[in-house]
Design a protein around this motif. Sequence first.
Motif, short mmCIF file in Angstrom:
data_model
loop_
_atom_site.label_atom_id
_atom_site.label_comp_id
_atom_site.label_asym_id
_atom_site.label_seq_id
_atom_site.Cartn_x
_atom_site.Cartn_y
_atom_site.Cartn_z
N THR A 1 0.82 -1.21 0.00
CA THR A 1 0.00 0.00 0.00
C THR A 1 0.86 1.26 0.00
OG1 THR A 1 -0.20 -0.04 2.40
CG2 THR A 1 -1.99 -1.04 1.14
N ARG A 2 2.07 1.17 0.45
CA ARG A 2 2.98 2.33 0.42
C ARG A 2 3.43 2.67 -1.00
NH1 ARG A 2 6.14 3.01 5.77
NH2 ARG A 2 4.72 1.95 7.18
N PHE A 3 3.37 1.70 -1.89
CA PHE A 3 3.82 1.90 -3.26
C PHE A 3 2.66 2.15 -4.23
CE2 PHE A 3 7.13 -0.66 -1.26
CZ PHE A 3 8.22 0.17 -1.47
N ARG A 4 1.45 2.16 -3.73
CA ARG A 4 0.27 2.38 -4.57
C ARG A 4 0.26 3.83 -5.04
NH1 ARG A 4 -4.70 0.67 -1.58
NH2 ARG A 4 -3.86 -1.36 -2.08
N PRO A 5 -0.03 4.05 -6.32
CA PRO A 5 -0.08 5.44 -6.80
C PRO A 5 -1.21 6.20 -6.11
CG PRO A 5 -0.70 3.91 -8.55
CD PRO A 5 -0.30 3.10 -7.37
N SER A 6 -0.96 7.47 -5.82
CA SER A 6 -1.94 8.26 -5.10
C SER A 6 -2.82 9.08 -6.04
CB SER A 6 -1.24 9.20 -4.11
OG SER A 6 -0.36 10.04 -4.82
N THR A 7 -2.47 9.15 -7.31
CA THR A 7 -3.26 9.94 -8.24
C THR A 7 -4.43 9.13 -8.78
OG1 THR A 7 -1.89 9.27 -10.10
CG2 THR A 7 -1.27 11.30 -8.97
N VAL A 8 -5.52 9.82 -9.04
CA VAL A 8 -6.70 9.18 -9.59
C VAL A 8 -6.56 9.15 -11.11
CG1 VAL A 8 -9.20 9.34 -9.84
CG2 VAL A 8 -8.10 9.99 -7.68
N GLN A 9 -6.85 8.00 -11.68
CA GLN A 9 -6.74 7.83 -13.13
C GLN A 9 -7.87 8.57 -13.83
OE1 GLN A 9 -6.86 3.73 -14.18
NE2 GLN A 9 -6.05 4.05 -16.20
N ASP A 10 -7.56 9.21 -14.94
CA ASP A 10 -8.57 9.89 -15.74
C ASP A 10 -9.63 8.87 -16.14
OD1 ASP A 10 -10.05 11.41 -17.52
OD2 ASP A 10 -8.47 11.53 -19.02
N GLU A 11 -10.90 9.22 -15.94
CA GLU A 11 -11.98 8.27 -16.19
C GLU A 11 -12.13 7.88 -17.66
OE1 GLU A 11 -15.77 11.31 -16.49
OE2 GLU A 11 -15.32 10.34 -14.60
N THR A 12 -11.57 8.68 -18.57
CA THR A 12 -11.67 8.30 -19.99
C THR A 12 -10.54 7.37 -20.39
OG1 THR A 12 -10.37 10.19 -20.75
CG2 THR A 12 -12.77 10.48 -20.61
N GLN A 13 -9.55 7.19 -19.54
CA GLN A 13 -8.42 6.33 -19.84
C GLN A 13 -8.48 5.13 -18.90
OE1 GLN A 13 -6.51 7.20 -22.29
NE2 GLN A 13 -5.00 5.59 -22.17
N LEU A 14 -8.63 3.94 -19.44
CA LEU A 14 -8.79 2.76 -18.60
C LEU A 14 -7.79 1.69 -19.00
CD1 LEU A 14 -10.49 1.51 -16.34
CD2 LEU A 14 -11.98 0.60 -18.11
N ASN A 15 -6.69 1.64 -18.28
CA ASN A 15 -5.67 0.61 -18.51
C ASN A 15 -5.29 0.46 -19.98
OD1 ASN A 15 -5.52 -0.09 -15.77
ND2 ASN A 15 -7.38 -1.29 -15.97
N GLY A 16 -5.00 1.55 -20.62
CA GLY A 16 -4.50 1.49 -21.98
C GLY A 16 -5.53 1.66 -23.07
N ILE A 17 -6.79 1.79 -22.75
CA ILE A 17 -7.80 2.02 -23.78
C ILE A 17 -8.45 3.37 -23.51
CG2 ILE A 17 -9.59 0.75 -22.56
CD1 ILE A 17 -10.79 0.02 -25.27
N GLU A 18 -8.52 4.18 -24.54
CA GLU A 18 -9.21 5.47 -24.43
C GLU A 18 -10.67 5.24 -24.67
OE1 GLU A 18 -9.02 9.93 -24.60
OE2 GLU A 18 -7.26 8.69 -24.79
N LEU A 19 -11.48 5.44 -23.63
CA LEU A 19 -12.93 5.21 -23.75
C LEU A 19 -13.61 6.43 -24.35
CD1 LEU A 19 -13.62 3.49 -20.32
CD2 LEU A 19 -13.42 2.42 -22.57
N PRO A 20 -14.39 6.24 -25.39
CA PRO A 20 -15.13 7.37 -25.96
C PRO A 20 -16.21 7.84 -25.00
CG PRO A 20 -15.32 5.40 -27.36
CD PRO A 20 -14.60 5.00 -26.12
N ARG A 21 -16.53 9.11 -25.06
CA ARG A 21 -17.65 9.66 -24.27
C ARG A 21 -18.88 9.61 -25.16
NH1 ARG A 21 -16.60 12.15 -19.46
NH2 ARG A 21 -14.42 12.57 -19.08
N TYR A 22 -19.91 8.93 -24.69
CA TYR A 22 -21.11 8.75 -25.49
C TYR A 22 -22.22 9.71 -25.10
CZ TYR A 22 -18.93 4.50 -27.22
OH TYR A 22 -18.10 3.60 -27.80
N GLY A 23 -22.15 10.35 -23.98
CA GLY A 23 -23.18 11.31 -23.58
C GLY A 23 -24.41 10.68 -22.95
N PHE A 24 -24.25 9.49 -22.41
CA PHE A 24 -25.39 8.89 -21.68
C PHE A 24 -24.94 8.48 -20.31
CE2 PHE A 24 -23.82 5.50 -24.55
CZ PHE A 24 -23.34 4.59 -23.64
#
Length: 119
Positions: A96-119
């Motif tokens: 837990t000491r080595f866990r990143p503290s920054t929150v990942q951008d919600e459009t970027q998920l483990n290497g895939i850029e998720l499109p925003r669909y508006g729903f």
Amino acid sequence: MSMRLVSSFGSDSVLRMGVTLAMVGAYLPPGELARHERFADAFARYEQLIRPYVESVQQLPPSVPHLLYPTTATGVAIINKLADLAASKVVKKVLTRFRPSTVQDETQLNGIELPRYGF
């Protein structure tokens, strides 16, 4: 693409990406169906988006299957001891000491850029 393909991809248990893969696989089809008038176009775009991600998630380093899926009793005993160690409170506390503290951008998920669909 058939609907069977949508539900048939999976991740190796070692990578622990099965739920993420399922969520991405469930998120993309409705959005692409909403964006395209023809089903064929929507599923072609879905496959274009999902295939590279699925292939990257399903990749295992060459030696992993032999190391993590032993065929001898000694190998199984070693893996079980390593699993016990990995699940210990001490190891969890250290990790837990080595866990990143920054929150990942919600459009970027483990290497895939998720499109925003508006729903």
